[in-house]
Design an enzyme around this catalytic site. Structure first.
Site, PDB file in Angstrom:
ATOM      1  N   GLU A  78       0.818  -1.211   0.000  1.00  0.00           N
ATOM      2  CA  GLU A  78       0.000   0.000   0.000  1.00  0.00           C
ATOM      3  C   GLU A  78       0.855   1.266   0.000  1.00  0.00           C
ATOM      4  O   GLU A  78       0.538   2.255  -0.687  1.00  0.00           O
ATOM      5  CB  GLU A  78      -0.912   0.038   1.237  1.00  0.00           C
ATOM      6  CG  GLU A  78      -1.770  -1.197   1.421  1.00  0.00           C
ATOM      7  CD  GLU A  78      -1.141  -2.211   2.363  1.00  0.00           C
ATOM      8  OE1 GLU A  78      -1.824  -2.613   3.317  1.00  0.00           O
ATOM      9  OE2 GLU A  78       0.039  -2.585   2.141  1.00  0.00           O
TER      10      GLU A  78
ATOM     11  N   ASP B  77      21.592 -41.131   0.118  1.00  0.00           N
ATOM     12  CA  ASP B  77      21.728 -40.380  -1.141  1.00  0.00           C
ATOM     13  C   ASP B  77      22.772 -39.266  -1.098  1.00  0.00           C
ATOM     14  O   ASP B  77      23.199 -38.784  -2.140  1.00  0.00           O
ATOM     15  CB  ASP B  77      20.376 -39.773  -1.535  1.00  0.00           C
ATOM     16  CG  ASP B  77      19.304 -40.831  -1.768  1.00  0.00           C
ATOM     17  OD1 ASP B  77      19.671 -41.972  -2.087  1.00  0.00           O
ATOM     18  OD2 ASP B  77      18.116 -40.494  -1.636  1.00  0.00           O
TER      19      ASP B  77
END
Length: 369
Positions: free
Chosen positions: A55, A203
């Site tokens: 705003e 991983d």
């Protein structure tokens, strides 16, 4: 009463808000327009926490022309002081004659106060334009600010039979380069990425956001602090948080000391000998982490579902069959006892990547008995 052009202008304000997607945490996405005599004379969006609100930017652009104009703003203007002063005072002082608000601010510090003050200043207010769409783009903010728990999205890359690794632990690669690239691009929309310790051990991922350069906070759930200080997650300068159980007297290990030099060790409560995930998420919210993407493994994901902590799922499904009772499932944990207790999904969306599918949906816990 909603006017014919309200949705048009609010739609433009929404597009402005989305320019900062993934950048405003812990604040919401907000866009604003100042319109006068059918012309847009001010535009703004909130770019980052601590920066000017949408705003204020729009009013700065409009300048003195804002007097008698209409302000369109996607979220109720704030009436409280945070990192920046209240927007309400500036709006009232600008001479704006009416304000169209997309949705009421869910923040308890504001929630309706901004609208009340505008009306008390004889400014016309209309509320609820594109409200459902605006709630969707700010779903993580809404959960974070009302529950003080981060919004949790679970991302899985699995075979058609729901496996994320074979019985030997091999998991590279179940899905295609195209699917993986899209998944990496999605990471930029989150504050943090979370995995369980087994994913790190198996991983050794880096957990980076390749395509955006954004430095996500990396979170590892590791109750015994068993990961190596040489793990790939420590590469680069992104913050790493390791969630673990409190150490007992005399159990301060060398590995704990070396990990503490590279990461923030976040001790949380215990639940049945395991990490209390709800306590962990509350502590992460206390660090202003408002949304997290969880990318494995099956034990962590299953536990999050068991605790009813998952809000959204992103399942990338490859047309492959891995099979085997000892293969790793995408969702483990305890699960439900009966089919009628199964967790239901809603707002299902399906997207194709060649022969692969992405199933995106929200979790509907209200259906759980």
């Amino acid at each position: 009463m909603i006017k014919p052009l309200d949705e048009y202008y609010m739609g433009l304000a929404l597009k402005l808000a989305l320019k900062a997607k993934g950048k405003t945490t812990p604040n919401p996405l907000v866009g604003a327009l100042v319109v006068k005599a059918g012309k847009i004379i001010g535009r703004g969006f909130h770019a980052k926490a601590g920066f000017a609100h949408a705003e204020i930017i729009a009013l700065d652009e409009a300048g003195k022309k804002a007097k008698g104009a209409t302000l369109y703003v996607t979220l109720e203007p704030c009436a409280h002081t945070g990192r920046t002063p209240p927007c309400i005072n500036r709006i009232i002082g600008s001479g704006i004659k009416e304000v169209v608000v997309g949705m009421i601010d869910p923040n308890p510090l504001n929630n309706g106060k901004g609208i009340m003050l505008l009306k008390q200043s004889n400014i016309k207010v209309r509320v609820g334009v594109l409200g459902e769409r605006l709630k969707e783009i700010n779903e993580s903010f809404i959960k974070y600010i009302t529950t003080r728990i981060p919004f949790i999205t679970v991302k899985v890359a699995e075979s058609l039979d729901g496996r994320i690794a074979t019985r030997t632990g091999d998991s590279k690669w179940i899905t295609s380069d195209k699917s993986r690239a899209f998944a990496h691009r999605m990471r930029k929309d989150y504050d943090a990425i979370m995995v369980g310790v087994n994913t790190v051990l198996r991983d050794n991922p880096s957990l980076n956001a390749w395509f955006s350069g954004k430095k996500l906070i990396k979170i590892v759930v590791d109750s015994n602090l068993s990961i190596s200080e040489n793990s790939n997650i420590f590469a680069g300068d992104s913050q790493v948080i390791i969630i673990t159980l409190p150490s007992r007297p005399g159990q301060e290990t060398e590995n704990r000391k070396s990990l503490a030099a590279k990461a923030r060790i976040l001790e949380v409560k215990e639940k049945a000998g395991q990490i209390n995930l709800r306590d962990a998420l509350k502590k992460l919210a206390g660090l202003q982490i408002s949304n997290i993407i969880v990318e494995g493994g099956g034990t962590l994901i299953g536990s999050l579902f068991d605790e009813r902590l998952v809000d959204k799922i992103l399942f990338f499904i490859s047309p492959k069959i891995i099979g085997g009772k000892d293969a790793v499932s995408s969702v483990m944990g305890n699960g439900v006892k009966r089919i009628d207790q199964a967790i239901k999904l809603c707002d299902l969306k399906i997207r194709r990547f060649g022969e692969e599918l992405l199933v995106a949906a929200r979790v509907n816990y209200s259906s759980f008995r």
